[in-house]
Design a protein around this motif. Structure first.
Motif, mmCIF file in Angstrom:
data_model
loop_
_atom_site.group_PDB
_atom_site.id
_atom_site.type_symbol
_atom_site.label_atom_id
_atom_site.label_comp_id
_atom_site.label_asym_id
_atom_site.label_seq_id
_atom_site.Cartn_x
_atom_site.Cartn_y
_atom_site.Cartn_z
ATOM 1 N N ARG A 22 -32.866 43.332 1.130
ATOM 2 C CA ARG A 22 -32.754 42.717 2.462
ATOM 3 C C ARG A 22 -32.147 41.330 2.279
ATOM 4 N NH1 ARG A 22 -35.885 45.346 6.477
ATOM 5 N NH2 ARG A 22 -35.643 43.522 7.795
ATOM 6 N N ALA A 23 -31.175 41.032 3.105
ATOM 7 C CA ALA A 23 -30.530 39.722 3.088
ATOM 8 C C ALA A 23 -30.457 39.220 4.520
ATOM 9 C CB ALA A 23 -29.132 39.816 2.487
ATOM 10 N N GLY A 24 -31.356 38.298 4.872
ATOM 11 C CA GLY A 24 -31.395 37.832 6.251
ATOM 12 C C GLY A 24 -31.736 38.988 7.175
ATOM 13 N N GLY A 25 -30.861 39.221 8.140
ATOM 14 C CA GLY A 25 -31.067 40.322 9.075
ATOM 15 C C GLY A 25 -30.360 41.593 8.675
ATOM 16 N N LEU A 26 -30.014 41.730 7.408
ATOM 17 C CA LEU A 26 -29.283 42.902 6.934
ATOM 18 C C LEU A 26 -30.081 43.645 5.867
ATOM 19 C CD1 LEU A 26 -25.713 41.363 6.445
ATOM 20 C CD2 LEU A 26 -26.486 42.763 8.383
ATOM 21 N N CYS B 149 -25.448 35.465 -0.214
ATOM 22 C CA CYS B 149 -26.227 34.226 -0.119
ATOM 23 C C CYS B 149 -26.826 34.106 1.277
ATOM 24 C CB CYS B 149 -25.353 33.002 -0.394
ATOM 25 S SG CYS B 149 -24.699 32.899 -2.065
ATOM 26 N N GLU B 150 -28.100 33.746 1.337
ATOM 27 C CA GLU B 150 -28.741 33.442 2.619
ATOM 28 C C GLU B 150 -28.717 31.931 2.810
ATOM 29 O OE1 GLU B 150 -32.379 35.504 3.765
ATOM 30 O OE2 GLU B 150 -32.175 36.706 1.936
ATOM 31 N N THR B 151 -28.011 31.470 3.827
ATOM 32 C CA THR B 151 -27.827 30.045 4.069
ATOM 33 C C THR B 151 -28.301 29.686 5.473
ATOM 34 O OG1 THR B 151 -25.608 30.138 5.055
ATOM 35 C CG2 THR B 151 -25.757 30.289 2.659
ATOM 36 N N GLU B 152 -28.267 28.397 5.784
ATOM 37 C CA GLU B 152 -28.633 27.979 7.136
ATOM 38 C C GLU B 152 -27.623 28.443 8.176
ATOM 39 O OE1 GLU B 152 -27.960 23.753 8.109
ATOM 40 O OE2 GLU B 152 -27.396 23.527 5.994
ATOM 41 N N TYR B 153 -26.448 28.851 7.707
ATOM 42 C CA TYR B 153 -25.417 29.355 8.614
ATOM 43 C C TYR B 153 -25.462 30.875 8.758
ATOM 44 C CZ TYR B 153 -23.760 24.742 7.271
ATOM 45 O OH TYR B 153 -23.667 23.398 7.003
ATOM 46 N N GLY B 154 -26.430 31.499 8.105
ATOM 47 C CA GLY B 154 -26.554 32.945 8.143
ATOM 48 C C GLY B 154 -26.343 33.542 6.756
ATOM 49 N N THR B 155 -26.377 34.857 6.698
ATOM 50 C CA THR B 155 -26.123 35.552 5.431
ATOM 51 C C THR B 155 -24.624 35.608 5.192
ATOM 52 O OG1 THR B 155 -28.093 36.923 5.734
ATOM 53 C CG2 THR B 155 -26.448 37.693 4.163
ATOM 54 N N ARG C 12 -21.148 30.076 -4.456
ATOM 55 C CA ARG C 12 -22.571 29.776 -4.367
ATOM 56 C C ARG C 12 -22.833 28.342 -3.943
ATOM 57 N NH1 ARG C 12 -24.230 32.945 -9.965
ATOM 58 N NH2 ARG C 12 -24.284 35.045 -9.047
ATOM 59 N N VAL C 13 -21.919 27.459 -4.226
ATOM 60 C CA VAL C 13 -22.064 26.068 -3.784
ATOM 61 C C VAL C 13 -21.550 25.915 -2.352
ATOM 62 C CG1 VAL C 13 -21.326 23.697 -4.186
ATOM 63 C CG2 VAL C 13 -21.923 25.160 -6.130
ATOM 64 N N ALA C 14 -20.325 26.371 -2.120
ATOM 65 C CA ALA C 14 -19.680 26.134 -0.827
ATOM 66 C C ALA C 14 -20.356 26.900 0.303
ATOM 67 C CB ALA C 14 -18.203 26.515 -0.903
ATOM 68 N N VAL D 289 -12.871 39.657 0.595
ATOM 69 C CA VAL D 289 -13.402 39.766 1.952
ATOM 70 C C VAL D 289 -14.642 38.890 2.027
ATOM 71 C CG1 VAL D 289 -14.413 41.277 3.688
ATOM 72 C CG2 VAL D 289 -12.526 42.100 2.297
ATOM 73 N N LEU D 290 -14.717 38.057 3.070
ATOM 74 C CA LEU D 290 -15.898 37.222 3.302
ATOM 75 C C LEU D 290 -16.509 37.609 4.634
ATOM 76 C CD1 LEU D 290 -13.592 35.223 1.823
ATOM 77 C CD2 LEU D 290 -15.564 33.684 1.854
ATOM 78 N N LEU D 291 -17.842 37.735 4.633
ATOM 79 C CA LEU D 291 -18.576 38.099 5.845
ATOM 80 C C LEU D 291 -19.650 37.066 6.127
ATOM 81 C CD1 LEU D 291 -19.196 41.920 5.237
ATOM 82 C CD2 LEU D 291 -17.447 40.904 6.699
ATOM 83 N N GLU D 292 -20.019 36.996 7.409
ATOM 84 C CA GLU D 292 -21.114 36.116 7.812
ATOM 85 C C GLU D 292 -21.915 36.813 8.899
ATOM 86 O OE1 GLU D 292 -20.725 31.639 8.532
ATOM 87 O OE2 GLU D 292 -20.714 32.473 10.575
#
Length: 371
Positions: free
Chosen positions: A149-153, A176-182, A208-210, A245-248
Motif C-alpha cells: 500500500r502506498a498512500g491511497g493506492l 515515495c509517499e510525500t506531502e504532495y501525495g504518492t 528520492r530527494v526531489a 513515466v512519473l505519476l502522482e
C-alpha cells in the motif's frame, strides 16, 4: 538472482545464508560421482580374475569429494577408500605387495590434496557469498521493495534484470509517499552494464530527494532531466538518456497526474479490457534541453475503483519466443478475469517467461489501483 518480485525482501542474515548455501552447493552429479566410482570399481573387481585388484580406481575419490564436501568429509572418505582398497587387495592376496602399498600412499596423498582443495573451495565460497550478499543488499537499497500500500493506492511490482548475477539492470522504479501525495517513477536507461546501473542509482537518488521537496510534478520531471543531463556531460556521453513515466496520486482521489518522458504509454486494465493511456510524450530525461517548445504539463488520468494502471519497460513487450514473435502484452492481459495488482504482476511473471523462456532484457513492471 533471477526474477524477484519487487514487493519481496529478505533480511540481511537470510540473504547471507542463502548466498553461502548457493556458493557451496555442488551439482548433483558431482555429489554422486564418488558413489559411482565405488560401484564401477566393485563391478570391475567381480568381473575380472580374482588375482587382480581393481582398487586403483578409488584413488581419485578424495579429490572428487573435495568438490562437494569439506576437509572433514575428505579425510573420512580417504580413510574409507584406503580401507576398501586394502580389503580388495586382501581378497586377491596382494595386501602388502609393493604396487598396492604405492596405491594406498597415492590415495593418502590425494586425500591430503583434497583436504587442501576443500578448504580453499570453502574459503572462496565464503568470499563469493559475501560478495553476493553485499550485491543483494545494494540491490534492495537502490531498488527498494514496492510497498503493498502506498498512500491511497494498492501496488505490486516485478523486477527481472537481464544479467541475473548482477541483480540490477538498466530499468528503474521508485515509490515515495510525500506531502504532495504518492509519487511514482518507472524508467529505462539507454544502454546496459555497469554504466546503466550507475545511472539508475543517480536517477533514483535524485528522485528520492526531489520528490519530497518539489511541489509540481512537471518541475520534478525537469529536475530529473537536469540531473541526467549533468551526468551525461560529466561522463562525456552525449547519448545518455532515460525514458521515464512519473505519476502522482493524492489521498482519497480517483485521478493521477502523469508525465511521460519518452516512455511506453501506461495501460489501464479491467477484467477483459485493456486500454492505452493517451498522453503527450516529451523528450526523455537528459534530452529536455533539446526541446524546441515548453515541456508539456502533467495530464490527468482517471483511475476509478476496479481499474488497474500498469507501467512497464520495453523488456516486457520485446520479449521474443523461439520464432521471434514479440510478447503480446495487451492480448494476454485481456484474458485475465481479475486485474488487481498482485494478480496482474504474478500472471506476467509466469506468462512472459513461458513465452520467451530466457529473458535477454531487463523487465520492470508496476501495477496500481485505488485502495
Amino acid at each position: 538472482m533471477a526474477a524477484w518480485p519487487a514487493t519481496a525482501v529478505r533480511p540481511a542474515g537470510a540473504r547471507w545464508e542463502a548466498a553461502m548455501a548457493q556458493a557451496l552447493r555442488a551439482p548433483a552429479w558431482v555429489r554422486l560421482l564418488p558413489v559411482l566410482l565405488v560401484v564401477a570399481d566393485l563391478v570391475m573387481e567381480w568381473s575380472i580374475p580374482s588375482s587382480v585388484a581393481a582398487g586403483f580406481l578409488l584413488t581419485v575419490i578424495p579429490v572428487v569429494v573435495a568438490f562437494s564436501g569439506g576437509p572433514a568429509l575428505v579425510a573420512c572418505s580417504t580413510a574409507v577408500t584406503v580401507a576398501l582398497q586394502a580389503l580388495l587387495a586382501l581378497r586377491a592376496g596382494h595386501l602388502t605387495e609393493q604396487h598396492h602399498l604405492w596405491t594406498y600412499l597415492a590415495t593418502a596423498l590425494a586425500g591430503a590434496m583434497g583436504a587442501g582443495l576443500a578448504r580453499q573451495r570453502r574459503r572462496q565460497a565464503r568470499d563469493l557469498a559475501r560478495v553476493r550478499a553485499v550485491a543483494d543488499t545494494l540491490q534492495h537499497t537502490v531498488l527498494r521493495p514496492v510497498p503493498a500500500r502506498a498512500g491511497g493506492l494498492r501496488a505490486a511490482g516485478l523486477y527481472h534484470p537481464a544479467q541475473a548475477d548482477v541483480g540490477i539492470g538498466g530499468d528503474l522504479y521508485e515509490v515515495c509517499e510525500t506531502e504532495y501525495g504518492t509519487r511514482i517513477l518507472l524508467g529505462d536507461v539507454r544502454g546496459k552494464g555497469l554504466d546503466a546501473v550507475r545511472t539508475v542509482a543517480d536517477v533514483i537518488g535524485a528522485f528520492r530527494v526531489a520528490a519530497y521537496e518539489t511541489a509540481e510534478l512537471g518541475e520534478l520531471a525537469a529536475k530529473l532531466d537536469r540531473q541526467v543531463h549533468r551526468a551525461a556531460e560529466q561522463r562525456g556521453d552525449r547519448e545518455l538518456f532515460v525514458t521515464a513515466v512519473l505519476l502522482e496520486h493524492r489521498p482519497g482521489g480517483t485521478e493521477l497526474g502523469l508525465v511521460n518522458r519518452g516512455h511506453l504509454a501506461p495501460l489501464l486494465l479491467a477484467p477483459g479490457s485493456v486500454g492505452t493511456v493517451r498522453c503527450p510524450e516529451d523528450l526523455p530525461l537528459g534530452l529536455g534541453h533539446l526541446a524546441a517548445g515548453p515541456v508539456e504539463p502533467p495530464v490527468t488520468v482517471p483511475l476509478p475503483p476496479g481499474r488497474t494502471l500498469l507501467l512497464h519497460t520495453d523488456g516486457l513487450t520485446e520479449a521474443r519466443d523461439r520464432t521471434g514473435a514479440f510478447y503480446p502484452l495487451a492480448a494476454r492481459l485481456g484474458t485475465l478475469p481479475a486485474t488487481d495488482p498482485d494478480a496482474v504482476v504474478s500472471f506476467l511473471d509466469r506468462d512472459v517467461r513461458r513465452h520467451a523462456g530466457f529473458l535477454t532484457d531487463d523487465v520492470a513492471v508496476l501495477a496500481f489501483t485505488t485502495a
